[in-house]
Design an enzyme around this catalytic site. Sequence first.
Site, PDB file in Angstrom:
ATOM      1  N   VAL A 100       0.860  -1.175   0.000  1.00 31.24           N
ATOM      2  CA  VAL A 100       0.000   0.000   0.000  1.00 31.24           C
ATOM      3  C   VAL A 100       0.900   1.230   0.000  1.00 31.24           C
ATOM      4  O   VAL A 100       1.925   1.266   0.691  1.00 31.24           O
ATOM      5  CB  VAL A 100      -0.923   0.026   1.239  1.00 31.24           C
ATOM      6  CG1 VAL A 100      -1.755   1.305   1.262  1.00 31.24           C
ATOM      7  CG2 VAL A 100      -1.836  -1.201   1.247  1.00 31.24           C
ATOM      8  N   CYS A 101       0.527   2.225  -0.795  1.00 34.12           N
ATOM      9  CA  CYS A 101       1.236   3.514  -0.829  1.00 34.12           C
ATOM     10  C   CYS A 101       2.716   3.296  -1.173  1.00 34.12           C
ATOM     11  O   CYS A 101       3.032   2.550  -2.080  1.00 34.12           O
ATOM     12  CB  CYS A 101       1.025   4.224   0.513  1.00 34.12           C
ATOM     13  SG  CYS A 101       1.372   5.997   0.488  1.00 34.12           S
TER      14      CYS A 101
END
Length: 229
Positions: A100-101
Amino acid sequence: MAELIIVIPIYPEVTHLDFTGPHQVFSRIPGAKVIVASKGGVDIEGDGLVFTRLTDLADIPRCDVICVPGGFGTTAAMLDEAYMAEVTRLAAGAKYLTSVCTGSLILAATGLITGKRAACHWAWRDMLKPFGVIVDEARVVRDGNVITGGGVTAGLDFAFVMAAELAGETLAQSVQLGLEYSPAPPFNAGRPETAPPEIVAAVRQRMEASGAGRMAAAEEAARRLKARA
């Protein structure tokens, strides 16, 4: 049914929503064991919250899914050879490599997603390029067994994609309903393409202060990866 092991390797200055959002969804998957771990099992602080009673990464023999979160500590994590060695070891044996990210930068630094498409936070996408990773601007990106979410809140969308992959769409939709995930943000400012220009300029200015150091770290991590090849 064999136990499904999902490992989330966190580090200092992690963005906690990057992993607590997906963790909430993963924890509702039947038969899943979600392990939040750190190097040495030490407590980790992220955005003012302290996460404790963590598993030592070195004590985890294997996993089915590795999910690497992002955060302002990504830069240091990419250059932490002990942390990277454990992440690389677990990722090498995992069925799914996920993030994520800016967690995709850490995945990229393992060398295991070179040539693959991946998502990242909009401000740091170009840092995937030194690793030979193809930048994709989508909110959730799948390339084979590599499944990545974009910026922080994309972690929830990513998590439901993973829930469907691991346990079927019926289960994923049931969890979505149970969590009442029906986003209706008060402002259409979640992407630089839609936010007011003055907001985009102000946020970019704040991020540029750390941008040079982050890119230098990404290039150094890529150099180390090539040296090991």
